[in-house]
Motif scaffolding. Structure first.
Motif, mmCIF file in Angstrom:
data_model
loop_
_atom_site.group_PDB
_atom_site.id
_atom_site.type_symbol
_atom_site.label_atom_id
_atom_site.label_comp_id
_atom_site.label_asym_id
_atom_site.label_seq_id
_atom_site.Cartn_x
_atom_site.Cartn_y
_atom_site.Cartn_z
ATOM 1 N N TYR A 284 32.938 34.634 36.687
ATOM 2 C CA TYR A 284 34.186 34.598 35.930
ATOM 3 C C TYR A 284 35.353 34.910 36.870
ATOM 4 C CZ TYR A 284 31.176 34.748 31.836
ATOM 5 O OH TYR A 284 30.221 34.460 30.889
ATOM 6 N N ALA A 285 36.520 34.434 36.505
ATOM 7 C CA ALA A 285 37.708 34.671 37.320
ATOM 8 C C ALA A 285 38.911 34.878 36.412
ATOM 9 C CB ALA A 285 37.952 33.497 38.262
ATOM 10 N N THR A 286 39.915 35.577 36.951
ATOM 11 C CA THR A 286 41.150 35.791 36.191
ATOM 12 C C THR A 286 42.343 35.791 37.137
ATOM 13 O OG1 THR A 286 42.360 37.293 34.719
ATOM 14 C CG2 THR A 286 40.891 38.312 36.318
ATOM 15 N N PRO A 287 43.484 35.224 36.701
ATOM 16 C CA PRO A 287 44.707 35.256 37.519
ATOM 17 C C PRO A 287 45.626 36.410 37.149
ATOM 18 C CG PRO A 287 44.993 33.700 35.725
ATOM 19 C CD PRO A 287 43.610 34.317 35.546
ATOM 20 N N VAL A 288 45.080 37.471 36.570
ATOM 21 C CA VAL A 288 45.908 38.560 36.042
ATOM 22 C C VAL A 288 46.817 39.159 37.111
ATOM 23 C CG1 VAL A 288 44.145 40.335 36.466
ATOM 24 C CG2 VAL A 288 45.873 40.691 34.683
ATOM 25 N N ALA A 289 46.382 39.176 38.377
ATOM 26 C CA ALA A 289 47.206 39.780 39.429
ATOM 27 C C ALA A 289 48.545 39.067 39.564
ATOM 28 C CB ALA A 289 46.455 39.758 40.754
ATOM 29 N N PHE A 290 48.572 37.749 39.350
ATOM 30 C CA PHE A 290 49.823 36.995 39.418
ATOM 31 C C PHE A 290 50.735 37.386 38.263
ATOM 32 C CE2 PHE A 290 46.627 34.562 41.636
ATOM 33 C CZ PHE A 290 47.292 34.057 42.750
ATOM 34 N N GLN A 291 50.115 37.605 37.091
ATOM 35 C CA GLN A 291 50.872 37.979 35.896
ATOM 36 C C GLN A 291 51.525 39.341 36.077
ATOM 37 O OE1 GLN A 291 48.346 37.906 32.455
ATOM 38 N NE2 GLN A 291 49.919 38.660 31.056
ATOM 39 N N VAL A 292 50.758 40.296 36.602
ATOM 40 C CA VAL A 292 51.274 41.664 36.783
ATOM 41 C C VAL A 292 52.267 41.724 37.937
ATOM 42 C CG1 VAL A 292 50.620 44.041 37.338
ATOM 43 C CG2 VAL A 292 49.178 42.673 35.804
ATOM 44 N N ALA A 293 52.028 40.930 38.975
ATOM 45 C CA ALA A 293 52.883 40.969 40.163
ATOM 46 C C ALA A 293 54.323 40.622 39.842
ATOM 47 C CB ALA A 293 52.337 40.006 41.224
ATOM 48 N N ARG A 294 54.532 39.754 38.849
ATOM 49 C CA ARG A 294 55.899 39.331 38.515
ATOM 50 C C ARG A 294 56.770 40.504 38.076
ATOM 51 N NH1 ARG A 294 53.254 34.657 36.354
ATOM 52 N NH2 ARG A 294 53.195 35.571 34.267
ATOM 53 N N THR A 295 56.176 41.450 37.339
ATOM 54 C CA THR A 295 56.955 42.605 36.868
ATOM 55 C C THR A 295 56.813 43.814 37.794
ATOM 56 O OG1 THR A 295 55.085 43.213 35.453
ATOM 57 C CG2 THR A 295 56.862 41.911 34.451
ATOM 58 N N ALA A 296 55.790 43.798 38.639
ATOM 59 C CA ALA A 296 55.541 44.948 39.511
ATOM 60 C C ALA A 296 56.331 44.872 40.811
ATOM 61 C CB ALA A 296 54.043 45.048 39.834
ATOM 62 N N GLY A 297 56.862 43.699 41.130
ATOM 63 C CA GLY A 297 57.589 43.562 42.389
ATOM 64 C C GLY A 297 56.667 43.634 43.593
#
Length: 320
Positions: free
Chosen positions: A46-59
């Motif tokens: 399984y895979a998830t792109p969650v890091a890209f989602q969080v990175a947008r608000t985390a800077g």
């Protein structure tokens, strides 16, 4: 760990990383994380792109976020390994669930296998109120909380198709309407009336009926299904289909895409129809633990098919 469990575990990892200061307080914690089967040739299951989602608000860069989450998730029970690929995709290898464990869960949940657990109290109360209000205005209450039912674009049945319920029957017409994305125009053909393998709805119902027949025939031979281990090569496709069912239901609900469920039911049915011939003893063969385990697996598959059809508003006859 099921795919749905994995999704919730990733959400929890993001929340804890923010609370512990590993990620900035401004980092948004998603309510839901998309977890999908890796494509052929990919890493893990399984895979998830969650890091890209969080990175947008985390800077932060997605790979930095992925490294933080990978460290946390690597120690979670049920996760065997976490790897990062590309610019920040998280890839998971889960601890293997045996067929016996899977069958026990289907048995314990019955037709509700794959359903999400009841939500938090306020979410339930607010969600129920939204649904009741939607009904009072003649809107569909089926959209998930936070989504406006009116936003769902549904293409109508083409005028040239006429009264499809009268022509094909309620269930066959519904199957055609649910087998494509809501925005696409459904296709109706004489194939919907075929009582044979060319009809997807027939195959799904027939597979369920075969699972019930196997149970009846086993009872005549003096044995019943019992969860147990089966050979690794005996029914990998069927075991995988049952394991994926909760994830399919979640995706179908979140995206308001019933066609995801219809496709999954067809896959499950076809796997069961291939597997059915290995369930019962042949000739003078005596029922063994292996036969009981195979029967339990077939019975669980039938339960999943019946539950899926019920969600689509269709029945699952025991005999066809």
């Amino acid at each position: 760990m099921t795919p749905v469990d994995l999704s919730r575990t990733v959400v929890r990892a993001v929340r804890c990383a923010v609370e512990d200061g590993e990620l900035p307080a401004a980092a948004g914690v998603p309510e839901r994380v998309v977890v999908e089967r890796t494509r052929p040739g990919g890493v893990g299951e399984y895979a998830t792109p969650v890091a890209f989602q969080v990175a947008r608000t985390a800077g932060r860069q997605p790979r930095e976020v992925a490294l933080v989450l990978a460290r946390r998730l690597g120690g979670e029970p049920g996760i065997e390994r976490v790897e990062i690929t590309g610019a920040g995709f998280l890839n998971f290898v889960l601890a293997q669930r045996s067929a016996a464990e899977l069958v026990r869960e289907v048995r314990s949940r019955g037709l509700r296998y794959g359903y999400a657990p009841d939500g938090e109290l306020r979410a339930r109360v607010v969600g129920d109120a939204v649904h009741r209000i939607a009904r009072s205005q003649g809107l569909s209450p089926a959209a998930p909380a936070g989504h406006a039912a009116a936003d769902l674009r549904v293409a109508p049945v083409a005028r040239r198709d006429g009264d499809v319920v009268a022509r094909y029957g309620a269930d066959a017409a519904a199957w055609a309407m649910l087998s494509v994305a809501p925005r696409e125009t459904p296709v109706f053909s004489a194939q919907l009336l075929v009582q044979g393998e060319d009809s997807e709805l027939f195959r799904v119902r027939y597979a369920h009926a075969r699972s019930r027949a196997l149970v009846r025939n086993a009872a005549r031979l003096g044995f019943a299904g019992e969860p147990g281990d089966i050979g690794a090569d005996e029914a990998p496709g069927l075991v995988r289909a049952l394991a994926d069912h909760p994830l399919v239901l979640e995706a179908a609900a979140y995206h308001r895409a019933p066609e995801k469920l219809t496709r999954h039911l067809v896959v499950t049915a076809d796997e069961l129809l291939d597997f059915q011939y290995r369930v019962l003893p042949v000739g003078d063969e005596k029922p063994s633990a292996a036969h009981r385990a195979r029967l339990a697996l077939a019975e669980a598959a039938g339960t999943v098919l019946a539950g899926g059809l019920a969600l689509l508003g269709m029945d699952a006859p025991d005999c066809l």
